[in-house]
Design an enzyme around this catalytic site. Sequence first.
Site, PDB file in Angstrom:
ATOM      1  N   TYR A 175      27.998 -24.153  33.218  1.00  0.00           N
ATOM      2  CA  TYR A 175      26.957 -23.661  32.312  1.00  0.00           C
ATOM      3  C   TYR A 175      27.597 -23.246  30.990  1.00  0.00           C
ATOM      4  O   TYR A 175      27.143 -23.613  29.912  1.00  0.00           O
ATOM      5  CB  TYR A 175      26.191 -22.485  32.935  1.00  0.00           C
ATOM      6  CG  TYR A 175      25.005 -22.056  32.090  1.00  0.00           C
ATOM      7  CD1 TYR A 175      23.833 -22.795  32.101  1.00  0.00           C
ATOM      8  CD2 TYR A 175      25.058 -20.931  31.270  1.00  0.00           C
ATOM      9  CE1 TYR A 175      22.734 -22.437  31.322  1.00  0.00           C
ATOM     10  CE2 TYR A 175      23.978 -20.563  30.490  1.00  0.00           C
ATOM     11  CZ  TYR A 175      22.814 -21.312  30.520  1.00  0.00           C
ATOM     12  OH  TYR A 175      21.742 -20.951  29.736  1.00  0.00           O
ATOM     13  N   LYS A 178      27.007 -24.907  27.248  1.00  0.00           N
ATOM     14  CA  LYS A 178      26.405 -24.190  26.124  1.00  0.00           C
ATOM     15  C   LYS A 178      27.353 -24.114  24.917  1.00  0.00           C
ATOM     16  O   LYS A 178      26.920 -24.257  23.775  1.00  0.00           O
ATOM     17  CB  LYS A 178      25.937 -22.804  26.583  1.00  0.00           C
ATOM     18  CG  LYS A 178      24.761 -22.889  27.553  1.00  0.00           C
ATOM     19  CD  LYS A 178      23.600 -23.668  26.946  1.00  0.00           C
ATOM     20  CE  LYS A 178      22.456 -23.938  27.864  1.00  0.00           C
ATOM     21  NZ  LYS A 178      21.367 -24.709  27.253  1.00  0.00           N
TER      22      LYS A 178
HETATM   23  N1  LIG Z   1      16.171 -17.606  30.048  1.00  0.00           N
HETATM   24  C1  LIG Z   1      17.351 -17.238  29.645  1.00  0.00           C
HETATM   25  O1  LIG Z   1      17.783 -16.097  29.901  1.00  0.00           O
HETATM   26  C2  LIG Z   1      18.186 -18.192  28.819  1.00  0.00           C
HETATM   27  C3  LIG Z   1      19.298 -17.652  28.139  1.00  0.00           C
HETATM   28  C4  LIG Z   1      20.079 -18.511  27.376  1.00  0.00           C
HETATM   29  C5  LIG Z   1      19.763 -19.857  27.287  1.00  0.00           C
HETATM   30  N2  LIG Z   1      18.678 -20.336  27.962  1.00  0.00           N
HETATM   31  C6  LIG Z   1      18.409 -21.781  27.808  1.00  0.00           C
HETATM   32  O2  LIG Z   1      17.051 -22.005  27.465  1.00  0.00           O
HETATM   33  C7  LIG Z   1      16.632 -23.269  27.963  1.00  0.00           C
HETATM   34  C8  LIG Z   1      15.319 -23.093  28.713  1.00  0.00           C
HETATM   35  O3  LIG Z   1      15.555 -22.262  29.832  1.00  0.00           O
HETATM   36  P1  LIG Z   1      14.432 -21.364  30.507  1.00  0.00           P
HETATM   37  O4  LIG Z   1      15.005 -20.026  30.674  1.00  0.00           O
HETATM   38  O5  LIG Z   1      13.135 -21.521  29.838  1.00  0.00           O
HETATM   39  O6  LIG Z   1      14.387 -22.074  31.964  1.00  0.00           O
HETATM   40  P2  LIG Z   1      13.198 -22.378  32.960  1.00  0.00           P
HETATM   41  O7  LIG Z   1      13.849 -22.741  34.246  1.00  0.00           O
HETATM   42  O8  LIG Z   1      12.185 -21.276  32.976  1.00  0.00           O
HETATM   43  O9  LIG Z   1      12.489 -23.667  32.326  1.00  0.00           O
HETATM   44  C9  LIG Z   1      13.198 -24.871  32.218  1.00  0.00           C
HETATM   45  C10 LIG Z   1      12.218 -26.025  32.120  1.00  0.00           C
HETATM   46  O10 LIG Z   1      13.004 -27.215  32.065  1.00  0.00           O
HETATM   47  C11 LIG Z   1      12.506 -28.148  32.999  1.00  0.00           C
HETATM   48  N3  LIG Z   1      13.595 -29.026  33.463  1.00  0.00           N
HETATM   49  C12 LIG Z   1      14.628 -28.728  34.279  1.00  0.00           C
HETATM   50  N4  LIG Z   1      15.382 -29.809  34.514  1.00  0.00           N
HETATM   51  C13 LIG Z   1      14.821 -30.829  33.806  1.00  0.00           C
HETATM   52  C14 LIG Z   1      15.122 -32.209  33.645  1.00  0.00           C
HETATM   53  N5  LIG Z   1      16.157 -32.785  34.271  1.00  0.00           N
HETATM   54  N6  LIG Z   1      14.330 -32.939  32.831  1.00  0.00           N
HETATM   55  C15 LIG Z   1      13.259 -32.388  32.207  1.00  0.00           C
HETATM   56  N7  LIG Z   1      12.901 -31.106  32.351  1.00  0.00           N
HETATM   57  C16 LIG Z   1      13.677 -30.321  33.133  1.00  0.00           C
HETATM   58  C17 LIG Z   1      11.894 -27.325  34.108  1.00  0.00           C
HETATM   59  O11 LIG Z   1      10.911 -28.070  34.846  1.00  0.00           O
HETATM   60  C18 LIG Z   1      11.295 -26.153  33.333  1.00  0.00           C
HETATM   61  O12 LIG Z   1       9.968 -26.423  32.918  1.00  0.00           O
HETATM   62  C19 LIG Z   1      17.781 -23.809  28.790  1.00  0.00           C
HETATM   63  O13 LIG Z   1      18.532 -24.726  28.024  1.00  0.00           O
HETATM   64  C20 LIG Z   1      18.614 -22.570  29.076  1.00  0.00           C
HETATM   65  O14 LIG Z   1      19.966 -22.870  29.311  1.00  0.00           O
HETATM   66  C21 LIG Z   1      17.895 -19.541  28.719  1.00  0.00           C
END
Ligand SMILES: NC(=O)c1ccc[n+]([C@@H]2O[C@H](COP(=O)([O-])OP(=O)(O)OC[C@H]3O[C@@H](n4cnc5c(N)ncnc54)[C@H](O)[C@@H]3O)[C@@H](O)[C@H]2O)c1
Length: 306
Positions: A183, A187
């Site tokens: 991860y 990133k």
């Molecule tokens: N939530 C956090 O704390 C956080 C912090 C830093 C970065 N992020 C980043 O933000 C982004 C979104 O994360 P989130 O927290 O909303 O996650 P989440 O799990 O709530 O949502 C992710 C979405 O991506 C979709 N997804 C997963 N694999 C996929 C694939 N192979 N093809 C198409 N769609 C796919 C899922 O169905 C879901 O709708 C990610 O890149 C994550 O790394 C999140």
Amino acid sequence: MPGSTPATPINCEIDFDPANVAGKTAIVTGGANGLGQAYVRALHAAKANVVIGDLSLQNGEKLASELPGTRFVQTDVTKWEDQLNMFQKAEKEFGKIHYVVANAGVATKDDVFSFDGPDSEPKEPKLNIIDVNIRGVLYTAKLAMHYFIKLNGTTPSPHQVDTCLILIGSGAAFLDCPRGPQYQCSKWGMRGVMHALRRTTGFYGSRVNVLSPWYVRTNILTKETFDQVERAGVQIATTEDAGQALLRLLSETDINGRMLFIAPRKWASKGYVDLDIDEYPENSLLNEIQEDQVKPAPVNLGLFIK
Ligand SMILES: NC(=O)c1ccc[n+]([C@@H]2O[C@H](COP(=O)([O-])OP(=O)(O)OC[C@H]3O[C@@H](n4cnc5c(N)ncnc54)[C@H](O)[C@@H]3O)[C@@H](O)[C@H]2O)c1
């Protein structure tokens, strides 16, 4: 200015008007849930056309039916054919593609650094996080550049329309996070993609920027994990502020090569801040080395291609 170094830090204290987003077309991968859904909602509220690409048929169709003018295309970002289909449908439906948010990402169990036991042969680790967070994003970036260049050509001109690729980092894109190496490397990798593109995007009227969220309650981690984060006294950021951070990047057409950190309000009055960690203005040696790195050829030609 094409090929020049990026601008100074973004002032995130000010109000802004996202009027130029209205009528534009955006693709958001992983847009059916969590932060992706927040980007979709913010774009829709700013009157953009939005195409949601997500694995989840149920969540994607539900969101698209709630937001008129928004389309859902079921997409697995690890599959080239799926992403090509998503971009082709977006172009067919709306004519032009202006913004692409490469948001889909996962943070599942990582067995790269797990110890398999003194008497066991080490098992080949699954690299599924790399598949989604890097392979998937590189496919998205390739397609975004294709459609941006198709729209504007490769010669700077005042007639080019603004286009922008948004990559999604994390606190794990610049902090030490004692957890999965896949991860964290994925990133940090988003900053790498931004650094690879930001000096050339200007030739085709385009931009590339990164949004790096702090902890935000979504489905990426379990409820227990987020509860534990808050019990430890750590403030979390919000999906709404993430949506505004995206609009901030899109609303000003000279923002290129920057990263915004989506942060709790104790660190940022509007919930996002430019930490200015992709430049080294005080480090003259590093700046000299960077100059030599791009000196051998104009940045629009590309180097070292065998
Ligand atoms: N939530 C956090 O704390 C956080 C912090 C830093 C970065 N992020 C980043 O933000 C982004 C979104 O994360 P989130 O927290 O909303 O996650 P989440 O799990 O709530 O949502 C992710 C979405 O991506 C979709 N997804 C997963 N694999 C996929 C694939 N192979 N093809 C198409 N769609 C796919 C899922 O169905 C879901 O709708 C990610 O890149 C994550 O790394 C999140």
